[in-house]
Design a protein around this motif. Sequence first.
Motif, mmCIF file in Angstrom:
data_model
loop_
_atom_site.group_PDB
_atom_site.id
_atom_site.type_symbol
_atom_site.label_atom_id
_atom_site.label_comp_id
_atom_site.label_asym_id
_atom_site.label_seq_id
_atom_site.Cartn_x
_atom_site.Cartn_y
_atom_site.Cartn_z
ATOM 1 N N PRO A 293 6.291 5.146 1.559
ATOM 2 C CA PRO A 293 6.686 6.648 1.228
ATOM 3 C C PRO A 293 7.210 6.663 -0.223
ATOM 4 C CG PRO A 293 8.416 5.601 2.671
ATOM 5 C CD PRO A 293 7.467 4.631 2.361
ATOM 6 N N THR A 294 6.957 7.871 -0.888
ATOM 7 C CA THR A 294 7.448 8.206 -2.329
ATOM 8 C C THR A 294 8.909 8.296 -1.996
ATOM 9 O OG1 THR A 294 7.544 10.392 -1.883
ATOM 10 C CG2 THR A 294 5.416 9.594 -2.712
ATOM 11 N N PRO A 295 9.424 7.876 -3.119
ATOM 12 C CA PRO A 295 10.888 8.000 -3.251
ATOM 13 C C PRO A 295 11.652 9.537 -2.878
ATOM 14 C CG PRO A 295 10.303 7.586 -5.245
ATOM 15 C CD PRO A 295 9.100 7.343 -4.645
ATOM 16 N N GLU A 296 10.646 10.449 -3.359
ATOM 17 C CA GLU A 296 10.933 11.921 -3.059
ATOM 18 C C GLU A 296 11.227 12.134 -1.645
ATOM 19 O OE1 GLU A 296 9.298 11.544 -7.135
ATOM 20 O OE2 GLU A 296 8.729 11.210 -5.488
ATOM 21 N N GLU A 297 10.299 11.666 -0.924
ATOM 22 C CA GLU A 297 10.170 11.762 0.489
ATOM 23 C C GLU A 297 11.028 11.007 1.112
ATOM 24 O OE1 GLU A 297 7.408 10.886 4.506
ATOM 25 O OE2 GLU A 297 6.519 10.164 2.468
ATOM 26 N N LEU B 136 14.244 4.544 -6.862
ATOM 27 C CA LEU B 136 12.867 3.645 -6.653
ATOM 28 C C LEU B 136 13.092 2.815 -5.173
ATOM 29 C CD1 LEU B 136 12.004 2.267 -10.131
ATOM 30 C CD2 LEU B 136 10.843 4.111 -8.997
ATOM 31 N N ALA B 137 14.245 2.354 -5.004
ATOM 32 C CA ALA B 137 14.496 1.352 -3.877
ATOM 33 C C ALA B 137 14.421 2.354 -2.705
ATOM 34 C CB ALA B 137 15.744 0.620 -4.179
ATOM 35 N N SER B 138 14.581 3.506 -2.579
ATOM 36 C CA SER B 138 14.714 4.477 -1.609
ATOM 37 C C SER B 138 13.564 4.463 -0.637
ATOM 38 C CB SER B 138 15.187 5.853 -1.943
ATOM 39 O OG SER B 138 14.117 6.368 -2.615
ATOM 40 N N SER B 139 12.270 4.334 -1.268
ATOM 41 C CA SER B 139 11.225 3.953 -0.606
ATOM 42 C C SER B 139 11.271 2.957 0.675
ATOM 43 C CB SER B 139 9.931 3.794 -1.679
ATOM 44 O OG SER B 139 9.882 4.913 -2.536
ATOM 45 N N MET B 140 11.638 1.839 -0.011
ATOM 46 C CA MET B 140 11.511 0.677 0.978
ATOM 47 C C MET B 140 12.527 0.892 2.071
ATOM 48 S SD MET B 140 8.871 -1.030 1.652
ATOM 49 C CE MET B 140 9.810 -1.909 2.645
ATOM 50 N N GLN B 141 13.836 1.550 1.640
ATOM 51 C CA GLN B 141 14.856 1.881 2.873
ATOM 52 C C GLN B 141 14.304 2.825 3.826
ATOM 53 O OE1 GLN B 141 18.173 2.365 -0.739
ATOM 54 N NE2 GLN B 141 18.950 2.990 1.230
ATOM 55 N N LEU B 142 13.598 3.811 3.607
ATOM 56 C CA LEU B 142 12.887 4.554 4.656
ATOM 57 C C LEU B 142 11.720 3.713 5.297
ATOM 58 C CD1 LEU B 142 12.557 7.288 6.074
ATOM 59 C CD2 LEU B 142 11.104 8.040 4.259
ATOM 60 N N VAL C 227 0.876 -1.299 0.114
ATOM 61 C CA VAL C 227 0.046 -0.095 -0.062
ATOM 62 C C VAL C 227 0.875 1.331 0.012
ATOM 63 C CG1 VAL C 227 -1.905 1.212 1.068
ATOM 64 C CG2 VAL C 227 -1.750 -1.310 1.309
ATOM 65 N N ALA C 228 0.887 2.132 -1.186
ATOM 66 C CA ALA C 228 1.614 3.165 -1.419
ATOM 67 C C ALA C 228 1.012 4.402 -0.692
ATOM 68 C CB ALA C 228 1.970 3.468 -2.697
ATOM 69 N N SER C 229 1.572 5.372 -0.290
ATOM 70 C CA SER C 229 1.211 6.561 0.643
ATOM 71 C C SER C 229 0.239 7.128 -0.752
ATOM 72 C CB SER C 229 2.166 7.602 0.854
ATOM 73 O OG SER C 229 3.037 7.811 -0.132
ATOM 74 N N HIS D 222 7.122 2.395 -4.451
ATOM 75 C CA HIS D 222 6.100 3.148 -4.259
ATOM 76 C C HIS D 222 5.095 3.127 -5.502
ATOM 77 C CE1 HIS D 222 3.469 6.953 -4.115
ATOM 78 N NE2 HIS D 222 3.392 6.659 -3.161
ATOM 79 N N SER D 223 5.477 3.362 -6.572
ATOM 80 C CA SER D 223 4.756 3.101 -7.887
ATOM 81 C C SER D 223 4.379 1.754 -8.366
ATOM 82 C CB SER D 223 5.678 4.001 -8.808
ATOM 83 O OG SER D 223 5.268 3.642 -10.469
ATOM 84 N N HIS D 224 3.156 1.546 -8.572
ATOM 85 C CA HIS D 224 2.769 0.261 -9.190
ATOM 86 C C HIS D 224 3.396 0.072 -10.715
ATOM 87 C CE1 HIS D 224 0.739 -3.387 -9.929
ATOM 88 N NE2 HIS D 224 -0.178 -3.061 -10.834
ATOM 89 N N ALA D 225 3.628 1.217 -11.579
ATOM 90 C CA ALA D 225 3.739 1.107 -12.647
ATOM 91 C C ALA D 225 5.503 0.650 -12.593
ATOM 92 C CB ALA D 225 3.737 2.361 -13.437
ATOM 93 N N ALA D 226 6.167 1.377 -11.992
ATOM 94 C CA ALA D 226 7.600 1.045 -11.545
ATOM 95 C C ALA D 226 7.941 -0.362 -11.477
ATOM 96 C CB ALA D 226 8.216 1.945 -10.627
ATOM 97 N N ARG D 227 6.789 -1.009 -10.404
ATOM 98 C CA ARG D 227 7.036 -2.385 -9.923
ATOM 99 C C ARG D 227 6.729 -3.233 -11.280
ATOM 100 N NH1 ARG D 227 3.463 -5.896 -5.706
ATOM 101 N NH2 ARG D 227 1.740 -4.648 -6.624
#
Length: 331
Positions: free
Chosen positions: A256-260, A236-242, A13-15, A312-317
Amino acid sequence: MAVPLSVLDLAPVASGSTASEALRNTVDLAQLAERLGFARCWYAEHHGMPSIASSVPEIVVAHVAAATSRIRLGSGGIMLPNHAPLRIAEAFHTLNALHPGRIDLGIGRAPGTDPVTSSALRPFDAEQFPQQLEEMFALSRGEYGEGHPFRGVRVVPGDVPLPPVWLLGSSGASARLAGSLGLGYSFARHFSPSPPAPAFQAYRESFQPSDAFPAPHAIVAVSAVCAESRDEAEFLASSMQLGWVRLQRREFGPIPTPEEATAHPYTPRERAVAESYRALTFVGTPAEVRERIDAVVEETGADEVMVITTVHSHAARRRSYELLAREYGIG
């Protein structure tokens, strides 16, 4: 391709999104995986986590099976201490009757949640896991005899068996049990820092052939993020690191988003946690990710690789799985 590739989907579930949308994405991803030539999709049982929508894998399996036609589907896994063995036997007999030849039953012994939520589930003692497993099989096969209190219990539908059963592990504790019972085995390298090779060796050394598994079959689950460039994959991977840092603080919010994530002011301790998660994840171009996957297969002798991609992004997944399939020449 040396070994089959499969998908582990936690219905992330993405933000800015919802759990309902995440569940719809499971159907979309399974349909894509089927077209690309992946062997199976599994769904894991987690509770009380707003970042994961797959709290009831058997329902997700049934729903996705109705929207696909060939790919194998299963639990990766059902956390047996959360359930009465009869209940799981009934659920997977039913799934096997509805979708014969396409269902897997992956079983684990962890609660899949925090202690408070676990108490709300009124679970069994995890130390009873081998006895629970034995009870599930005995009920499924009608093996209880004269004098046993469950002698008259019938699993319905009774004209089909349980589907193939796999034991899941992250430390090697279940490897010998899986082998001795003639079951499949799957190691969670995507989150476990324990080396998988000793567990695989223990599984094969203890393996006894069964109807479902005349030969051992060991799956290694890996976390991977593919993109056209390494920089994009790292972003893209930074989302799950946070997300992992927050999980260790028992903050169970959406991904979280990769930007966040890239803007987050990591403390030294948080950076260490993020780097420990990053070390377990294969991130980069398809060729770079394949090199890491092939190394794990070489190390373990795995019969199959199950890939989890959490971004975060389903399209990127979707794109990550497409690139991996193209690299392995399966689609």
